[in-house]
Design a protein around this motif. Structure first.
Motif, PDB file in Angstrom:
ATOM      1  N   ARG A 169       0.853  -1.185   0.000  1.00  7.51           N
ATOM      2  CA  ARG A 169       0.000   0.000   0.000  1.00  7.51           C
ATOM      3  C   ARG A 169       0.890   1.237   0.000  1.00  7.51           C
ATOM      4  NH1 ARG A 169      -5.095  -0.124   4.000  1.00  7.51           N
ATOM      5  NH2 ARG A 169      -5.148  -2.166   2.952  1.00  7.51           N
ATOM      6  N   GLU A 170       0.510   2.231  -0.807  1.00  4.59           N
ATOM      7  CA  GLU A 170       1.324   3.433  -0.911  1.00  4.59           C
ATOM      8  C   GLU A 170       0.464   4.677  -0.794  1.00  4.59           C
ATOM      9  OE1 GLU A 170       3.268   3.351  -4.722  1.00  4.59           O
ATOM     10  OE2 GLU A 170       1.396   3.270  -5.849  1.00  4.59           O
ATOM     11  N   LEU A 171       1.103   5.728  -0.287  1.00  2.00           N
ATOM     12  CA  LEU A 171       0.415   7.002  -0.122  1.00  2.00           C
ATOM     13  C   LEU A 171       0.145   7.656  -1.474  1.00  2.00           C
ATOM     14  CD1 LEU A 171      -0.474   9.426   1.696  1.00  2.00           C
ATOM     15  CD2 LEU A 171       1.870  10.243   1.477  1.00  2.00           C
ATOM     16  N   VAL A 172      -1.063   8.182  -1.625  1.00  4.87           N
ATOM     17  CA  VAL A 172      -1.416   8.931  -2.830  1.00  4.87           C
ATOM     18  C   VAL A 172      -1.476  10.424  -2.512  1.00  4.87           C
ATOM     19  CG1 VAL A 172      -3.183   9.323  -4.573  1.00  4.87           C
ATOM     20  CG2 VAL A 172      -2.680   6.984  -3.808  1.00  4.87           C
ATOM     21  N   ALA A 173      -2.235  10.783  -1.489  1.00  6.50           N
ATOM     22  CA  ALA A 173      -2.401  12.194  -1.153  1.00  6.50           C
ATOM     23  C   ALA A 173      -2.906  12.327   0.278  1.00  6.50           C
ATOM     24  CB  ALA A 173      -3.384  12.867  -2.104  1.00  6.50           C
ATOM     25  N   THR A 174      -2.542  13.427   0.923  1.00  5.07           N
ATOM     26  CA  THR A 174      -3.058  13.721   2.251  1.00  5.07           C
ATOM     27  C   THR A 174      -3.510  15.168   2.322  1.00  5.07           C
ATOM     28  OG1 THR A 174      -0.850  14.228   3.087  1.00  5.07           O
ATOM     29  CG2 THR A 174      -1.675  11.993   3.473  1.00  5.07           C
ATOM     30  N   LEU A 175      -4.419  15.414   3.235  1.00  5.45           N
ATOM     31  CA  LEU A 175      -4.993  16.746   3.388  1.00  5.45           C
ATOM     32  C   LEU A 175      -5.080  17.067   4.869  1.00  5.45           C
ATOM     33  CD1 LEU A 175      -6.332  19.127   1.916  1.00  5.45           C
ATOM     34  CD2 LEU A 175      -8.509  17.919   2.101  1.00  5.45           C
ATOM     35  N   VAL A 176      -4.335  18.101   5.243  1.00  5.51           N
ATOM     36  CA  VAL A 176      -4.327  18.570   6.624  1.00  5.51           C
ATOM     37  C   VAL A 176      -5.046  19.905   6.674  1.00  5.51           C
ATOM     38  CG1 VAL A 176      -2.884  19.245   8.579  1.00  5.51           C
ATOM     39  CG2 VAL A 176      -2.123  17.419   7.046  1.00  5.51           C
ATOM     40  N   VAL A 177      -5.858  20.101   7.678  1.00  2.65           N
ATOM     41  CA  VAL A 177      -6.584  21.364   7.816  1.00  2.65           C
ATOM     42  C   VAL A 177      -5.590  22.524   7.874  1.00  2.65           C
ATOM     43  CG1 VAL A 177      -8.107  22.708   9.286  1.00  2.65           C
ATOM     44  CG2 VAL A 177      -8.516  20.265   8.984  1.00  2.65           C
ATOM     45  N   GLY A 178      -5.807  23.503   7.018  1.00  4.26           N
ATOM     46  CA  GLY A 178      -4.974  24.692   7.023  1.00  4.26           C
ATOM     47  C   GLY A 178      -3.648  24.560   6.319  1.00  4.26           C
ATOM     48  N   ALA A 179      -3.421  23.431   5.674  1.00  4.79           N
ATOM     49  CA  ALA A 179      -2.148  23.217   4.994  1.00  4.79           C
ATOM     50  C   ALA A 179      -2.381  22.877   3.527  1.00  4.79           C
ATOM     51  CB  ALA A 179      -1.378  22.086   5.676  1.00  4.79           C
ATOM     52  N   ILE A 180      -1.319  22.995   2.755  1.00  8.36           N
ATOM     53  CA  ILE A 180      -1.382  22.622   1.344  1.00  8.36           C
ATOM     54  C   ILE A 180      -1.425  21.105   1.238  1.00  8.36           C
ATOM     55  CG2 ILE A 180      -0.103  22.696  -0.829  1.00  8.36           C
ATOM     56  CD1 ILE A 180       1.135  25.321   0.142  1.00  8.36           C
ATOM     57  N   PRO A 181      -2.256  20.570   0.357  1.00  5.37           N
ATOM     58  CA  PRO A 181      -2.296  19.114   0.197  1.00  5.37           C
ATOM     59  C   PRO A 181      -0.944  18.542  -0.210  1.00  5.37           C
ATOM     60  CG  PRO A 181      -4.194  20.119  -0.861  1.00  5.37           C
ATOM     61  CD  PRO A 181      -3.281  21.235  -0.466  1.00  5.37           C
ATOM     62  N   ASN A 182      -0.715  17.319   0.209  1.00  6.82           N
ATOM     63  CA  ASN A 182       0.524  16.633  -0.118  1.00  6.82           C
ATOM     64  C   ASN A 182       0.213  15.503  -1.098  1.00  6.82           C
ATOM     65  OD1 ASN A 182       3.356  15.769   0.325  1.00  6.82           O
ATOM     66  ND2 ASN A 182       2.382  13.990   1.257  1.00  6.82           N
ATOM     67  N   TYR A 183       1.013  15.395  -2.164  1.00  5.50           N
ATOM     68  CA  TYR A 183       0.781  14.381  -3.188  1.00  5.50           C
ATOM     69  C   TYR A 183       2.034  13.551  -3.424  1.00  5.50           C
ATOM     70  CZ  TYR A 183      -3.336  17.173  -4.344  1.00  5.50           C
ATOM     71  OH  TYR A 183      -4.524  17.863  -4.289  1.00  5.50           O
ATOM     72  N   ALA A 184       1.809  12.287  -3.735  1.00  5.16           N
ATOM     73  CA  ALA A 184       2.914  11.465  -4.204  1.00  5.16           C
ATOM     74  C   ALA A 184       3.361  11.985  -5.562  1.00  5.16           C
ATOM     75  CB  ALA A 184       2.477  10.008  -4.326  1.00  5.16           C
ATOM     76  N   GLU A 185       4.643  11.843  -5.852  1.00  2.00           N
ATOM     77  CA  GLU A 185       5.175  12.368  -7.108  1.00  2.00           C
ATOM     78  C   GLU A 185       4.439  11.800  -8.321  1.00  2.00           C
ATOM     79  OE1 GLU A 185       7.600  15.291  -5.954  1.00  2.00           O
ATOM     80  OE2 GLU A 185       7.381  14.651  -8.050  1.00  2.00           O
ATOM     81  N   PHE A 186       4.041  10.543  -8.249  1.00  2.00           N
ATOM     82  CA  PHE A 186       3.469   9.906  -9.431  1.00  2.00           C
ATOM     83  C   PHE A 186       2.040  10.369  -9.732  1.00  2.00           C
ATOM     84  CE2 PHE A 186       1.088   7.210  -6.632  1.00  2.00           C
ATOM     85  CZ  PHE A 186       1.959   6.813  -5.611  1.00  2.00           C
ATOM     86  N   VAL A 187       1.442  11.198  -8.867  1.00  2.00           N
ATOM     87  CA  VAL A 187       0.102  11.709  -9.152  1.00  2.00           C
ATOM     88  C   VAL A 187       0.053  13.233  -9.219  1.00  2.00           C
ATOM     89  CG1 VAL A 187      -0.976   9.707  -8.086  1.00  2.00           C
ATOM     90  CG2 VAL A 187      -0.693  11.822  -6.756  1.00  2.00           C
TER      91      VAL A 187
END
Length: 112
Positions: free
Chosen positions: A45-63
């Motif tokens: 299982r691998e991370l695709v994206a995360t969303l933290v309140v008040g922060a810029i979303p984080n994305y895996a490079e491949f997406v």
């Protein structure tokens, strides 16, 4: 008890789009970090994206540039908009919430 229910997966041709939804119950989507992971057959299982309140979303490079994570507080739902899909995006996509809560997953298949 927090529950996450994913929907929106399916079969799509390369270059197509899908929008995954993760309906949250038992907590607010704005109360913690939300994210999407995926697992391809035979892979971890691998991370695709995360969303933290008040922060810029984080994305895996491949997406990056193709996927967008967002939340609708009124609907208590997190979304993953997936564009320009590739065959290598095939897998089961899981919604995740900080504190280790997972949804059951939704299958995404990108093929002709």
């Amino acid at each position: 008890q927090v529950q996450l229910v994913e929907s929106g997966g399916g079969l799509v041709q390369p270059g197509g789009s899908l929008r995954l939804s993760c309906a949250v119950s038992g907590s607010s989507v704005s109360a913690g970090t939300m994210g999407w992971y995926r697992q391809a057959p035979g892979k971890q299982r691998e991370l695709v994206a995360t969303l933290v309140v008040g922060a810029i979303p984080n994305y895996a490079e491949f997406v990056k540039g193709r996927f967008t994570i967002s939340r609708d507080n009124a609907k208590n739902t997190v979304y993953l908009q997936m564009n320009s899909l590739k065959p290598e995006d095939t897998g089961v996509y899981f919604c995740w919430r900080s504190a280790g809560t997972w949804g059951q997953g939704t299958q995404v298949t990108v093929a002709e």
